[in-house]
Design a protein around this motif. Structure first.
Motif, PDB file in Angstrom:
ATOM      1  N   UNK A  72       0.896  -1.312   0.013  1.00 21.24           N
ATOM      2  CA  UNK A  72      -0.171  -0.094   0.017  1.00 21.24           C
ATOM      3  C   UNK A  72       0.689   1.246   0.048  1.00 21.24           C
ATOM      4  N   UNK A  73       2.009   1.087   1.000  1.00 20.58           N
ATOM      5  CA  UNK A  73       2.847   2.459   1.049  1.00 20.58           C
ATOM      6  C   UNK A  73       4.218   1.576   0.685  1.00 20.58           C
ATOM      7  N   UNK A  74       4.522   1.718  -0.721  1.00 18.11           N
ATOM      8  CA  UNK A  74       5.950   1.352  -1.200  1.00 18.11           C
ATOM      9  C   UNK A  74       6.735   2.468  -0.939  1.00 18.11           C
ATOM     10  N   UNK A  75       7.994   2.065  -0.009  1.00 14.69           N
ATOM     11  CA  UNK A  75       8.942   3.417   0.094  1.00 14.69           C
ATOM     12  C   UNK A  75       9.415   3.928  -0.771  1.00 14.69           C
ATOM     13  N   UNK A  76       9.332   3.182  -2.093  1.00 10.10           N
ATOM     14  CA  UNK A  76      10.176   3.704  -3.443  1.00 10.10           C
ATOM     15  C   UNK A  76       9.401   4.827  -4.061  1.00 10.10           C
ATOM     16  N   UNK A  77       8.069   5.079  -3.585  1.00 11.83           N
ATOM     17  CA  UNK A  77       7.195   6.062  -4.015  1.00 11.83           C
ATOM     18  C   UNK A  77       6.747   6.950  -2.882  1.00 11.83           C
ATOM     19  N   UNK A  78       6.501   8.177  -3.475  1.00 12.81           N
ATOM     20  CA  UNK A  78       6.005   8.984  -2.509  1.00 12.81           C
ATOM     21  C   UNK A  78       4.431   8.553  -2.097  1.00 12.81           C
ATOM     22  N   UNK A  79       3.701   9.319  -1.076  1.00 16.22           N
ATOM     23  CA  UNK A  79       2.756   8.692  -0.657  1.00 16.22           C
ATOM     24  C   UNK A  79       1.636   8.843  -2.152  1.00 16.22           C
ATOM     25  N   UNK A  80       1.492   9.986  -2.463  1.00 16.10           N
ATOM     26  CA  UNK A  80       0.763  10.483  -3.566  1.00 16.10           C
ATOM     27  C   UNK A  80       0.934   9.603  -4.907  1.00 16.10           C
ATOM     28  N   UNK A  81       2.178   9.185  -5.142  1.00 15.48           N
ATOM     29  CA  UNK A  81       2.646   8.204  -6.250  1.00 15.48           C
ATOM     30  C   UNK A  81       2.078   6.914  -5.820  1.00 15.48           C
ATOM     31  N   UNK A  82       1.759   6.504  -4.692  1.00 15.07           N
ATOM     32  CA  UNK A  82       1.646   5.283  -4.317  1.00 15.07           C
ATOM     33  C   UNK A  82      -0.038   4.989  -4.667  1.00 15.07           C
ATOM     34  N   UNK A  83      -0.695   6.091  -4.184  1.00 12.91           N
ATOM     35  CA  UNK A  83      -2.189   6.100  -4.386  1.00 12.91           C
ATOM     36  C   UNK A  83      -2.477   6.243  -6.001  1.00 12.91           C
ATOM     37  N   UNK A  84      -1.725   7.143  -6.728  1.00 13.75           N
ATOM     38  CA  UNK A  84      -1.957   7.197  -8.148  1.00 13.75           C
ATOM     39  C   UNK A  84      -1.834   5.885  -8.693  1.00 13.75           C
ATOM     40  N   UNK A  85      -0.704   5.063  -8.380  1.00 14.34           N
ATOM     41  CA  UNK A  85      -0.296   3.833  -8.780  1.00 14.34           C
ATOM     42  C   UNK A  85      -1.416   2.830  -8.732  1.00 14.34           C
ATOM     43  N   UNK A  86      -1.872   3.130  -7.514  1.00 18.71           N
ATOM     44  CA  UNK A  86      -3.106   1.649  -7.102  1.00 18.71           C
ATOM     45  C   UNK A  86      -4.184   2.162  -7.710  1.00 18.71           C
ATOM     46  N   UNK A  87      -4.741   3.653  -7.493  1.00 19.15           N
ATOM     47  CA  UNK A  87      -6.107   3.677  -7.905  1.00 19.15           C
ATOM     48  C   UNK A  87      -6.350   3.982  -9.427  1.00 19.15           C
ATOM     49  N   UNK A  88      -5.067   3.856 -10.078  1.00 13.52           N
ATOM     50  CA  UNK A  88      -5.229   4.070 -11.577  1.00 13.52           C
ATOM     51  C   UNK A  88      -5.096   2.584 -12.206  1.00 13.52           C
ATOM     52  N   UNK A  89      -4.634   1.731 -11.340  1.00 13.15           N
ATOM     53  CA  UNK A  89      -4.612   0.162 -11.942  1.00 13.15           C
ATOM     54  C   UNK A  89      -5.803  -0.335 -12.394  1.00 13.15           C
ATOM     55  N   UNK A  90      -5.749  -1.170 -13.527  1.00 12.01           N
ATOM     56  CA  UNK A  90      -7.109  -1.734 -13.816  1.00 12.01           C
ATOM     57  C   UNK A  90      -7.597  -2.864 -12.747  1.00 12.01           C
ATOM     58  N   UNK A  91      -6.711  -3.376 -11.936  1.00 11.84           N
ATOM     59  CA  UNK A  91      -6.943  -4.143 -10.938  1.00 11.84           C
ATOM     60  C   UNK A  91      -8.005  -3.604 -10.040  1.00 11.84           C
ATOM     61  N   UNK A  92      -7.383  -2.182  -9.496  1.00 14.19           N
ATOM     62  CA  UNK A  92      -8.224  -1.525  -8.596  1.00 14.19           C
ATOM     63  C   UNK A  92      -9.657  -1.128  -9.232  1.00 14.19           C
ATOM     64  N   UNK A  93      -9.494  -0.384 -10.256  1.00 16.37           N
ATOM     65  CA  UNK A  93     -10.660  -0.024 -10.960  1.00 16.37           C
ATOM     66  C   UNK A  93     -11.954  -1.166 -11.218  1.00 16.37           C
ATOM     67  N   UNK A  94     -11.345  -2.375 -11.805  1.00 17.71           N
ATOM     68  CA  UNK A  94     -12.304  -3.400 -11.719  1.00 17.71           C
ATOM     69  C   UNK A  94     -12.772  -3.835 -10.458  1.00 17.71           C
ATOM     70  N   UNK A  95     -11.795  -3.983  -9.475  1.00 13.14           N
ATOM     71  CA  UNK A  95     -12.423  -4.414  -8.186  1.00 13.14           C
ATOM     72  C   UNK A  95     -13.465  -3.419  -7.668  1.00 13.14           C
ATOM     73  N   UNK A  96     -13.331  -2.175  -7.873  1.00 15.01           N
ATOM     74  CA  UNK A  96     -14.416  -1.265  -7.460  1.00 15.01           C
ATOM     75  C   UNK A  96     -15.622  -1.307  -8.157  1.00 15.01           C
ATOM     76  N   UNK A  97     -15.536  -1.482  -9.475  1.00 11.84           N
ATOM     77  CA  UNK A  97     -16.582  -1.948 -10.201  1.00 11.84           C
ATOM     78  C   UNK A  97     -17.564  -3.149  -9.779  1.00 11.84           C
ATOM     79  N   UNK A  98     -16.806  -4.201  -9.484  1.00 13.28           N
ATOM     80  CA  UNK A  98     -17.356  -5.411  -9.182  1.00 13.28           C
ATOM     81  C   UNK A  98     -18.035  -5.191  -7.657  1.00 13.28           C
TER      82      UNK A  98
END
Length: 122
Positions: free
Chosen positions: A31-57
């Motif tokens: 969730x909070x990969x130390x290689x990325x900033x907090x905002x980059x973590x959330x952008x990566x996760x919430x722009x993922x097709x997996x997250x979007x698919x999960x939210x729709x389902x």
């Protein structure tokens, strides 16, 4: 019997949505990969097709649950949600390769028994 079938579909969809969320988080390295900033973590996760698919389902499953909660007695339909534990158990084994203990198998068996007891006593 229709209620059990619809509850099983709802439980499966809720679990599937959460599986997609887990995949999105895992692909980010947590969730909070130390290689990325907090905002980059959330952008990566919430722009993922997996997250979007999960939210729709998950949204569709929630609408189904709302329908079931409005149609059936709460004490009857809500325990059917425990089928989500069974589906998550199966995903853990077959998709994520988790090893489960005998106690977890016994717990899943008891959940299955409980669903059948509640479902047969409408």
């Amino acid at each position: 019997m229709k209620a059990i079938f619809l509850a099983a579909i709802g439980s499966f969809l809720i679990t599937l949505g959460q599986v997609f969320w887990k995949i999105a988080i895992d692909k980010n390295g947590g969730l909070l990969n130390p290689a990325f900033t907090i905002s980059k973590n959330f952008i990566n996760i919430f722009s993922s097709i997996y997250m979007i698919s999960g939210l729709v389902i998950y949204t569709f499953a929630t609408l189904l649950w709302m329908y079931l909660l409005g149609k059936y007695q709460y004490s009857y339909i809500y325990p059917m949600f425990s089928m989500a534990y069974i589906f998550s158990f199966l995903f853990a084994i077959f998709l994520f390769g988790e090893v489960v203990s005998l106690y977890k198998w016994i717990g899943v068996f008891l959940i299955i028994c409980g669903v059948f007891l509640i479902g047969s006593n409408k």
